[in-house]
Design an enzyme around this catalytic site. Structure first.
Site, PDB file in Angstrom:
ATOM      1  N   CYS A   8      11.312 -41.797 -10.164  1.00 46.00           N
ATOM      2  CA  CYS A   8      10.555 -42.666  -9.267  1.00 46.00           C
ATOM      3  C   CYS A   8      11.176 -42.720  -7.877  1.00 46.00           C
ATOM      4  CB  CYS A   8      10.491 -44.077  -9.854  1.00 46.00           C
ATOM      5  SG  CYS A   8       9.209 -45.094  -9.092  1.00 46.00           S
ATOM      6  N   ASP A 130      11.304 -53.714 -16.883  1.00 46.54           N
ATOM      7  CA  ASP A 130      12.283 -53.494 -15.828  1.00 46.54           C
ATOM      8  C   ASP A 130      13.185 -54.716 -15.757  1.00 46.54           C
ATOM      9  OD1 ASP A 130      13.613 -52.311 -13.732  1.00 46.54           O
ATOM     10  OD2 ASP A 130      11.940 -52.413 -12.315  1.00 46.54           O
TER      11      ASP A 130
END
Length: 212
Positions: A8, A130
């Protein structure tokens, strides 16, 4: 099941190519101006054009408005939208409007935080667990923070899911063993400074994924 990986916050052709060469299943493009990984429309279009069809392009947003989403979709040729700090109803609206796969980020610090995952049933296609960033942090993710992975042991996931937050080549095996993740997401763990990815670190992370 085999473990796959999303790299990412990619922002250069060299690091994108490293992710593709290392067999990343997904690549992430950030569309959030406060982030050091934020992409302009022009850069997003340049990078998207380099991505082969078998690798999925994921756009990363923080509670975006329609104009932001539409601009990024057009520029980044996005297959999926990853939404942070976005309410389930808004996620559902974006899903309905765009027809794209929706990843809903759930920020985790304690077991109670996992309850948010259930609220995205029907609104999202995948949960991204997350680490919850510190109070007052400028960014909702990508800060190299990890959470207690044992919180996911035995948890009944309402949707397909991925694991993020503080992953790197060294702790990856422990993270996957403890959580059972089959898709992992890394950003700061393959950087030499905030927003600056390193091709060698990307290769090492993906080699660690392949060795699982």
């Amino acid at each position: 099941m085999p473990v796959t990986a999303k790299i990412c916050g990619l922002s250069t052709p060299e690091t994108l190519d490293a992710a593709i060469a290392g067999s990343a299943s997904h690549v992430g493009f950030v569309f959030f101006p406060p982030s050091p990984r934020n992409l302009s429309r022009e850069r997003a279009a340049q990078l998207a054009a380099r991505v082969p069809g078998h690798v999925r392009r994921v756009g990363v947003f923080v509670d975006p408005d329609d104009a932001t989403v539409e601009s990024a979709l057009d520029a980044g040729l996005l297959d999926a939208l990853q939404l942070h700090d976005t309410a389930p109803a808004r996620a559902a609206a974006i899903k309905a409007k765009t027809g794209r796969e929706i990843w809903a980020a759930v920020a985790v610090r304690t077991a109670a935080d996992l309850a948010a995952a259930v609220t995205f049933a029907g609104a999202a296609d995948r949960i991204l667990y997350d680490a919850k960033t510190p109070p007052g942090a400028a960014l909702p993710g990508g800060m190299g923070v990890r959470f207690d992975w044992t919180l996911l042991e035995g948890f009944r996931h309402p949707l397909p899911w991925a694991l993020s937050g503080g992953l790197d080549p060294v702790n990856l095996r422990e993270a996957v063993t403890r959580t059972g993740a089959t898709l992992v997401d890394v950003s700061s763990g393959v950087e030499i400074s905030p927003g600056i990815k390193d091709a060698g670190k990307i290769a090492a992370f993906l080699a660690a994924v392949a060795s699982l």
